[in-house]
Structure formats: structure tokens, C-alpha cells
Design a protein around this motif. Structure first.
Motif, short mmCIF file in Angstrom:
data_model
loop_
_atom_site.label_atom_id
_atom_site.label_comp_id
_atom_site.label_asym_id
_atom_site.label_seq_id
_atom_site.Cartn_x
_atom_site.Cartn_y
_atom_site.Cartn_z
N ILE A 1 0.98 8.31 0.88
CA ILE A 1 1.43 8.93 2.12
C ILE A 1 0.45 10.07 2.46
CG2 ILE A 1 3.32 10.16 3.24
CD1 ILE A 1 4.09 7.28 2.64
N ASP A 2 -0.28 9.89 3.57
CA ASP A 2 -1.29 10.87 3.98
C ASP A 2 -0.64 11.96 4.84
OD1 ASP A 2 -3.13 9.39 2.62
OD2 ASP A 2 -4.43 8.97 4.33
N ASP A 3 -0.02 12.89 4.14
CA ASP A 3 0.75 13.91 4.88
C ASP A 3 0.15 15.31 4.75
OD1 ASP A 3 1.25 14.14 2.22
OD2 ASP A 3 3.43 14.33 2.39
N VAL B 1 -9.59 -0.86 1.99
CA VAL B 1 -9.42 -1.89 3.01
C VAL B 1 -8.70 -1.24 4.18
CG1 VAL B 1 -8.40 -4.15 3.50
CG2 VAL B 1 -9.18 -3.61 1.17
N ARG B 2 -9.36 -1.19 5.33
CA ARG B 2 -8.76 -0.48 6.46
C ARG B 2 -9.36 -0.97 7.76
NH1 ARG B 2 -11.60 5.27 4.72
NH2 ARG B 2 -13.74 4.51 4.87
N GLY B 3 -8.90 -0.39 8.86
CA GLY B 3 -9.36 -0.83 10.18
C GLY B 3 -10.78 -0.36 10.46
N VAL C 1 -5.78 -1.38 -4.70
CA VAL C 1 -5.94 -1.02 -3.29
C VAL C 1 -4.86 -0.02 -2.90
CG1 VAL C 1 -6.95 -3.25 -2.69
CG2 VAL C 1 -4.48 -2.92 -2.46
N ARG C 2 -5.06 0.58 -1.77
CA ARG C 2 -4.02 1.49 -1.28
C ARG C 2 -3.85 1.33 0.22
NH1 ARG C 2 -7.15 3.57 2.14
NH2 ARG C 2 -8.82 4.99 1.66
N PHE C 3 -2.63 1.48 0.65
CA PHE C 3 -2.34 1.58 2.08
C PHE C 3 -1.95 3.03 2.29
CE2 PHE C 3 1.11 1.19 5.42
CZ PHE C 3 0.23 1.13 6.48
N ALA C 4 -2.59 3.68 3.27
CA ALA C 4 -2.48 5.13 3.36
C ALA C 4 -2.05 5.61 4.74
CB ALA C 4 -3.83 5.74 2.98
N PRO C 5 -0.82 5.33 5.11
CA PRO C 5 -0.39 5.75 6.46
C PRO C 5 -0.08 7.24 6.52
CG PRO C 5 1.45 4.79 5.30
CD PRO C 5 0.26 4.65 4.38
N SER C 6 -0.26 7.81 7.70
CA SER C 6 0.19 9.18 7.93
C SER C 6 1.62 9.10 8.46
CB SER C 6 -0.68 9.85 8.98
OG SER C 6 -2.00 9.92 8.51
N PRO C 7 2.52 9.89 7.90
CA PRO C 7 3.91 9.81 8.38
C PRO C 7 4.10 10.61 9.66
CG PRO C 7 3.77 11.34 6.56
CD PRO C 7 2.37 10.81 6.78
N PRO D 1 -9.36 14.62 0.79
CA PRO D 1 -8.23 14.17 -0.03
C PRO D 1 -8.27 12.66 -0.29
CG PRO D 1 -7.45 15.72 1.61
CD PRO D 1 -8.89 15.47 1.92
N SER D 2 -8.69 11.91 0.74
CA SER D 2 -8.73 10.46 0.58
C SER D 2 -9.69 10.06 -0.55
CB SER D 2 -9.15 9.82 1.90
OG SER D 2 -9.07 8.43 1.80
N CYS D 3 -10.85 10.70 -0.58
CA CYS D 3 -11.82 10.38 -1.64
C CYS D 3 -11.30 10.82 -3.01
CB CYS D 3 -13.16 11.06 -1.37
SG CYS D 3 -14.01 10.43 0.07
N LEU E 1 -8.61 18.14 6.27
CA LEU E 1 -8.64 16.93 7.07
C LEU E 1 -8.55 15.77 6.09
CD1 LEU E 1 -10.63 19.00 8.94
CD2 LEU E 1 -10.16 17.03 10.37
N TYR E 2 -8.38 14.57 6.62
CA TYR E 2 -8.10 13.43 5.75
C TYR E 2 -9.25 13.06 4.79
CZ TYR E 2 -9.58 8.57 5.93
OH TYR E 2 -10.19 7.40 5.68
N THR E 3 -10.49 13.35 5.21
CA THR E 3 -11.66 12.83 4.50
C THR E 3 -11.72 13.14 3.00
OG1 THR E 3 -12.78 13.27 6.57
CG2 THR E 3 -14.16 12.59 4.73
N1 GLU Z 1 -4.39 8.01 6.82
C1 GLU Z 1 -5.54 7.27 7.25
C2 GLU Z 1 -5.14 6.45 8.45
O1 GLU Z 1 -3.98 6.14 8.61
C3 GLU Z 1 -6.02 6.38 6.12
C4 GLU Z 1 -7.33 5.76 6.37
C5 GLU Z 1 -7.87 5.05 5.14
O2 GLU Z 1 -7.33 4.00 4.80
O3 GLU Z 1 -8.80 5.55 4.53
O4 GLU Z 1 -5.94 6.16 9.30
#
Ligand code: GLU
Length: 446
Positions: free
Chosen positions: A42-44, A202-204, A6-12, A188-190, A184-186
Motif C-alpha cells: 500500500i503506497d500511502d 510490472v506496471r503501466g 512481484v508486487r502490486f502497489a496501489p495508492s489508497p 520508498p518504492s526502490c 515522493l513515491y520514487t
Molecule cells: N503507487 C504507484 C502507482 O500506483 C506504484 C507504481 C509502481 O508500481 O511502481 O502508480
């Protein structure tokens, strides 16, 4: 089952707050519970809003919470991979250039709404000939790039929400690359999820609608889409959206307020689930108990008072060795086991012990109201000689009762107020023993 990744992918672009910590925690608990791995990504890609300070803060806060990662990387170091993926989509005819300005798009949407149609991108750019494109570019227009959705239904069984179905015909083709070339995030995330072998996203819940396009992008890039779990968002105690304050309730604030990491994790790991919210001993225990099936569909209510209550329960049971260094930071006097055992039940945080240090070891301003003057004078006279022991209080108050006729609160409260200068606090009998006779007497005759 293969081990989950899994990954947690916050934007800094900000600090971690209770909302995104919950997402990190759920990822972590699921991975650990299954012997899988947890990646911190890190989604930067938004280089203007991302900062090194926020990135450091995210790493520091996760470490403080105990949410350590097996692997970490930053999107800003992977632009070449995203460019290669974009080329692949272009070759497949799935990424096409569009030249509309945002004003033009706004106008388009207004017209659609006025006609009672959903404001979906009209795909005019798909009809542009090479000559049209060349002309637009000589006019100085730079293209942004959209992914061409299939128009089919995308379906998946969400681990929290159950069967999901999104008609991609109801969505605008998403912009993957802006006119300035930024991503945009879409996409790179994939790309990252495929390359890192992520098995579960796993996300909101706010990302549910992105999943339709993302699943098609995964497939277009030749990867199978990972499993998905979208958790309901956190709301405030009153059921309304997380208030400004809570939405920004950062780990740095909680840490400086003396909130323990395991109190935060115990609450965030259980909120909105069918398990009881109570203090757990460790993240390992939380991980053992974790199950997507326990997460309900309604928003989880976050209540700061509940967090403080859990923290207090934890503090009340902490032994002296656990808090020794933190007491030392408050005052050298506070490094005293009897003191800690005396005050801990009156502390919601370890640092709360600081307010009792002057009571036991220093000076306080006694509270003695006019009508208690004579009573306190009698108390000073009758205070037993010698060392203060466990029996002193009983002997002393017994004598005072006989002499003054006072009893109950009328007897105890003036003594508490005079001896401690406080309305509330640990038991006065035990406090008296620790403060010693000289200090007590000084306060009674002040
Ligand atoms: N950087 C995205 C966010 O913080 C990640 C979303 C995801 O988990 O796909 O909302």
C-alpha cells in the motif's frame, strides 16, 4: 529460473478501477504461473490523500476478484527505512538539498523553453556553499532533496517493450523528499522493492520514464534493479483515453451491477494480448496461459459491452447450485431449479433473473392492444384444461390457429405480451408450464 516475487502497489487515494486491476491481475498471473509470490504494497506515503476506507476497499476488491496476496505491508509504516536510505544517498553525495520555490522553478522552465531548451532542472543547488545553505535556511527556506542522476544511459530489456534506453541527461534530477519532509513515491518504492526481494516490477507504461531514475537509485542503494515490464495502458472502446466513467469504473460498481469476478479477469487478462478474449474457467487457467510475450505494444481497448457479453456467457452456463443463494436473495420463489434453467439464457447477470420472478410466481400487467382483444379472448377460451405440460403450448396454439387463422408472430407475440407483460423473455411454452394455468388464465381475461 528463481521464483518471481512481484508486487502490486496501489495508492489508497481512490478505488480500484479497471486500469489498476489489470496491473494487479498481470502481476498475479505472472507470479502464480511461475510458482512465485505476490505482494500487496500500500503506497500511502501521501498521508493527506490516503484513507483507511480506500485501503480497506482495495483489499476487499482484490479478495473479491480472487487476487489474494502472500504478503502485504504499508509504506507509512516504513518511514525509518526510507530515512536510512536517504542518509545513505546523502553520504554518497547522490541526494542534495535544493531551495527553489515552485514559482522559481516555473520561471526557470519558462526561460528554458523560450530559449528552445528542454525544461530540465539546472542543478544550481549543487553549487551552493555551506554558507549559502545556512543563509537560505535562516531566511526560513526548507530544502527539498533531489537525486543526482549519473547523466549516463540507463538500459534494460523490458519484458513487454523490449530493449529500452533512457539518457538520464535528458531528465531532471528527481525530487525524492519534499520540503515538508514527505517522500515522493520514487525512493520508498526502490527501498521496498530491494527489501522485499522483488524480482520483477510490472506496471503501466506511464511509469517507463520513472524507470531511468529508479534503476540508478536501485544501484546506488546497492541492489540490482529488478526486471521490468511496462504494459500499454487501457483505452476506451473508441481508442481514446479511458473516459472519465471507465477510468473510474470501480469494482464496487461492477460488483453491484452483477458482474462476475472471473468475467472481469478473463477480459482484463486477455485484452491487448495475442490470445482470444473469452471466458476462462479460473484464475489458475489464466495464470497457466500467461506470458509477457503475448502482450502487444498498442493500447488495449476496454469495452464495457464486451465485459457484459462475457458475463452473460458465464451466466447462461451456470448451474442452479452455483446461483442458489443469490437467487434466494432476490426472492424465496426464485430458489427453483426449473425457474433458473428457464430464465438464465435471458440474463446477463444472475440478478437479471429477478425481473422474471413476477412473470412466473407473481403478478404482471398483461400487454393487450385493442386489435388483439378478440384474439386473446379466444385464447382464454381455448386454453387447455388441467396441468400445463410441455405439450400444452403446441395443442393450444394449434387450436388458436385453426379458429383465428393467425400464424407466426401474429399468433405468438400477443400471447407472449399478454402472458408475461414483456416484449422479450424466455420461451413462452416453458414459461406457461411454470406459471401454471390459473395465473395464465387470469392474465388472458384481465
Ligand atoms: N503507487 C504507484 C502507482 O500506483 C506504484 C507504481 C509502481 O508500481 O511502481 O502508480
Amino acid at each position: 529460473m528463481t521464483k518471481p516475487v512481484v508486487r502490486f502497489a496501489p495508492s489508497p487515494t481512490g478505488s480500484l478501477h479497471v486500469g489498476n486491476v489489470r496491473t494487479a491481475l498481470i502481476n498475479w498471473l505472472f507470479a502464480r504461473g511461475q510458482g512465485g509470490s505476490f505482494i500487496l504494497r500500500i503506497d500511502d506515503t501521501d498521508t493527506e490523500r490516503s484513507t483507511a476506507e480506500y485501503e480497506d476497499g482495495i483489499r476487499r476488491d482484490l479478495t473479491w476478484l480472487g487476487l489474494t496476496w502472500d504478503k502485504t505491508f504499508k509504506q507509512s509504516e516504513r518511514f525509518a527505512e526510507y530515512a536510512a536510505a536517504a542518509d545513505k544517498l546523502r553520504e554518497a553525495g547522490l541526494l542534495y538539498p535544493c531551495y527553489e520555490t515552485s514559482d522559481e522553478l516555473d520561471r526557470q522552465r519558462k526561460v528554458q523553453r523560450a530559449k528552445g531548451r528542454p525544461p530540465i532542472y539546472n542543478r544550481d543547488a549543487l553549487d551552493l556553499s555551506d554558507t549559502d545553505k545556512a543563509k537560505l535556511e535562516t531566511e526560513g527556506r526548507k530544502p527539498h532533496w533531489r537525486f543526482k542522476l549519473s547523466g549516463n544511459r540507463v538500459e534494460w530489456t523490458d519484458l513487454v517493450r523490449g530493449p529500452q534506453s533512457i539518457a538520464t541527461s535528458s531528465l531532471s534530477d528527481p525530487v525524492l523528499i519534499r520540503a515538508d519532509g514527505s517522500y515522493l513515491y520514487t525512493l520508498p518504492s526502490c527501498v521496498d522493492d530491494i527489501e522485499a526481494g522483488v524480482t520483477h516490477v510490472v506496471r503501466g507504461e506511464d511509469h517507463v520514464t520513472n524507470s531511468g531514475a529508479q534503476i540508478e537509485i536501485f544501484e546506488a542503494l546497492g541492489g540490482a534493479a529488478p526486471a521490468m515490464a511496462h504494459t500499454p495502458l487501457l483505452v476506451g472502446a473508441d481508442g481514446s483515453g479511458l473516459s472519465k466513467r471507465l477510468g473510474s469504473l470501480g469494482m464496487d460498481t461492477l460488483r453491484s451491477d452483477g458482474i462476475e469476478p472471473i468475467a472481469i479477469c478473463s477480459l482484463l487478462g486477455k485484452l491487448g494480448t495475442s490470445d482470444n478474449v473469452e471466458i476462462r474457467d479460473s484464475l489458475v487457467q489464466l495464470a497457466d496461459e500467461f506470458d509477457f510475450g503475448k502482450i502487444g505494444r498498442s493500447p488495449a481497448r476496454f469495452d464495457e459491452t464486451e465485459l457484459l457479453g462475457l458475463n452473460a456467457a458465464l451466466v447462461h452456463a451456470m448451474d442452479f447450485e452455483t446461483v442458489r443463494t443469490r437467487l434466494a436473495a432476490l426472492s424465496p420463489d426464485a430458489v427453483n431449479e426449473a425457474f433458473w434453467l428457464l430464465v438464465r439464457e435471458n440474463c446477463q447477470t444472475v440478478e437479471d433473473a429477478g425481473k422474471f420472478v413476477p412473470v412466473v410466481f407473481g403478478d404482471v400487467t398483461p400487454i393487450i392492444i385493442d386489435e388483439d382483444q378478440d384474439f386473446i379472448a379466444a385464447a382464454a377460451r381455448l386454453l387447455p384444461e388441467g396441468e400445463m405440460t410441455a405439450d400444452t403450448w403446441g395443442t393450444w396454439t394449434g387450436a388458436l390457429k385453426t379458429e383465428t387463422g393467425r400464424k407466426g408472430r401474429g399468433l405468438f407475440m400477443p400471447l407472449r405480451h399478454a402472458l408475461t407483460g414483456m416484449e422479450r423473455g424466455p420461451g413462452v411454452a416453458d414459461t406457461l408450464v411454470l406459471m401454471g394455468r390459473d395465473r395464465a388464465l387470469k392474465r388472458l381475461i384481465s
